[in-house]
Design a protein around this motif. Sequence first.
Motif, PDB file in Angstrom:
ATOM      1  N   PRO A  28       0.821  -1.212   0.000  1.00 45.64           N
ATOM      2  CA  PRO A  28       0.000   0.000   0.000  1.00 45.64           C
ATOM      3  C   PRO A  28       0.857   1.266   0.000  1.00 45.64           C
ATOM      4  O   PRO A  28       1.960   1.301   0.547  1.00 45.64           O
ATOM      5  N   LEU A  29       0.322   2.293  -0.613  1.00 41.44           N
ATOM      6  CA  LEU A  29       1.017   3.565  -0.792  1.00 41.44           C
ATOM      7  C   LEU A  29       1.418   4.196   0.541  1.00 41.44           C
ATOM      8  O   LEU A  29       0.664   4.172   1.504  1.00 41.44           O
ATOM      9  N   ALA A  30       2.622   4.770   0.592  1.00 43.88           N
ATOM     10  CA  ALA A  30       3.093   5.533   1.744  1.00 43.88           C
ATOM     11  C   ALA A  30       3.437   6.938   1.277  1.00 43.88           C
ATOM     12  O   ALA A  30       3.739   7.172   0.097  1.00 43.88           O
ATOM     13  N   ILE A  31       3.422   7.876   2.208  1.00 45.42           N
ATOM     14  CA  ILE A  31       3.589   9.293   1.879  1.00 45.42           C
ATOM     15  C   ILE A  31       4.806   9.877   2.585  1.00 45.42           C
ATOM     16  O   ILE A  31       5.023   9.656   3.781  1.00 45.42           O
ATOM     17  N   LEU A 250       4.758   8.360  -2.503  1.00 43.27           N
ATOM     18  CA  LEU A 250       4.752   9.682  -3.116  1.00 43.27           C
ATOM     19  C   LEU A 250       5.468  10.671  -2.212  1.00 43.27           C
ATOM     20  O   LEU A 250       5.316  10.637  -0.987  1.00 43.27           O
ATOM     21  N   PHE A 251       6.243  11.544  -2.823  1.00 45.71           N
ATOM     22  CA  PHE A 251       6.910  12.641  -2.140  1.00 45.71           C
ATOM     23  C   PHE A 251       6.164  13.913  -2.511  1.00 45.71           C
ATOM     24  O   PHE A 251       6.031  14.242  -3.694  1.00 45.71           O
ATOM     25  N   LEU A 252       5.669  14.638  -1.497  1.00 52.77           N
ATOM     26  CA  LEU A 252       4.885  15.848  -1.731  1.00 52.77           C
ATOM     27  C   LEU A 252       5.372  16.951  -0.796  1.00 52.77           C
ATOM     28  O   LEU A 252       5.359  16.788   0.421  1.00 52.77           O
ATOM     29  N   GLU A 253       5.793  18.061  -1.370  1.00 52.02           N
ATOM     30  CA  GLU A 253       6.090  19.217  -0.531  1.00 52.02           C
ATOM     31  C   GLU A 253       4.821  20.052  -0.396  1.00 52.02           C
ATOM     32  O   GLU A 253       4.087  20.260  -1.371  1.00 52.02           O
ATOM     33  N   THR A 254       4.572  20.507   0.816  1.00 53.60           N
ATOM     34  CA  THR A 254       3.306  21.155   1.117  1.00 53.60           C
ATOM     35  C   THR A 254       3.493  22.229   2.174  1.00 53.60           C
ATOM     36  O   THR A 254       4.466  22.200   2.938  1.00 53.60           O
ATOM     37  N   HIS A 255       2.568  23.177   2.222  1.00 55.89           N
ATOM     38  CA  HIS A 255       2.768  24.379   3.039  1.00 55.89           C
ATOM     39  C   HIS A 255       1.404  24.999   3.334  1.00 55.89           C
ATOM     40  O   HIS A 255       0.463  24.859   2.559  1.00 55.89           O
ATOM     41  N   ALA A 256       1.307  25.692   4.463  1.00 51.27           N
ATOM     42  CA  ALA A 256       0.055  26.366   4.810  1.00 51.27           C
ATOM     43  C   ALA A 256      -0.260  27.506   3.840  1.00 51.27           C
ATOM     44  O   ALA A 256      -1.426  27.778   3.539  1.00 51.27           O
ATOM     45  N   ASP A 257       0.781  28.165   3.322  1.00 51.71           N
ATOM     46  CA  ASP A 257       0.606  29.311   2.433  1.00 51.71           C
ATOM     47  C   ASP A 257       1.705  29.287   1.368  1.00 51.71           C
ATOM     48  O   ASP A 257       2.667  30.057   1.434  1.00 51.71           O
TER      49      ASP A 257
END
Length: 290
Positions: A28-31, A250-257
Amino acid sequence: MTVLPIGSAKTVHRKVMVKDVCFSNPAPLAIIAGPCVIEGLRYEQGLDFALKTAETLKKICFDVDLPLVYKSSFDKANRTSPKSYRGPGLDVGLKILQKVKTELELPIVTDVHEVGQVKAVAEVADLMQTPAFLCRQTDFIQAVAAAGKPVNIKKGQFLAPQDMAKVAQKAQQTGNDSVMLCDRGYAFGYGNLIVDMRGLVVMSDTGFPVIFDATHSVQQPGGLGESSGGERQFVAPLARAAVSVGVAGLFLETHADPDNAPCDGPNMLAFEQLPEILSMLKRLDEVRKE
């Protein structure tokens, strides 16, 4: 339903454990997710930022039932301009990441850029990540792998996917079999990247877990003159395509703004976008691997 196999029929897929998070192409996918860099040069400021972002991501991933490895960099050495923000540095940054790891009970991944950083980073990180630009630097790759922690090796934007098997073998020569391969697109002219989904299949055929970096794949290197641009509207479509091919994570960069982030804002996802995107990706992964 007929589902295409992941890798060739003869492929033996490896399993890499990052604490209790499993990365394997048929699993199963991991993040792997988090902001590009720790924001704040002082410890208190950076810690507040890191704890808030990690806590938010932990809740989002818990709600959609996806395992999370938290990502943030203490230093971004590969910058477009000398004016670009780089982060709080090795000592302060690792102290912050250790606090996040302990308080929130999350596995941590961060970048290591130099052989001299390896020992200190290995004492904190559960997963060590090597920059794409350095994937052919044999001594560097082997020094990181020799630390004994799982390693996520990013494929250079200049490298064919089949060449990553040799990079993985360099890491394995140190006795470390916990190696993952990460794709973040291929240079297509100046300031543009494309993703060849065939490359995910090619790397999967090696048996090593494959990670798709969905946010850096939409980056436009140097596209804004003093910094890189990006097209975050294509993150979700590319992530869907990669999950349909079959990847370990999946590698995802993420941010509040993201629009006001000091680093890689144009290609980062906003926190508010994640629940819907991750829920959809989880369902797609379940169908792909059932």
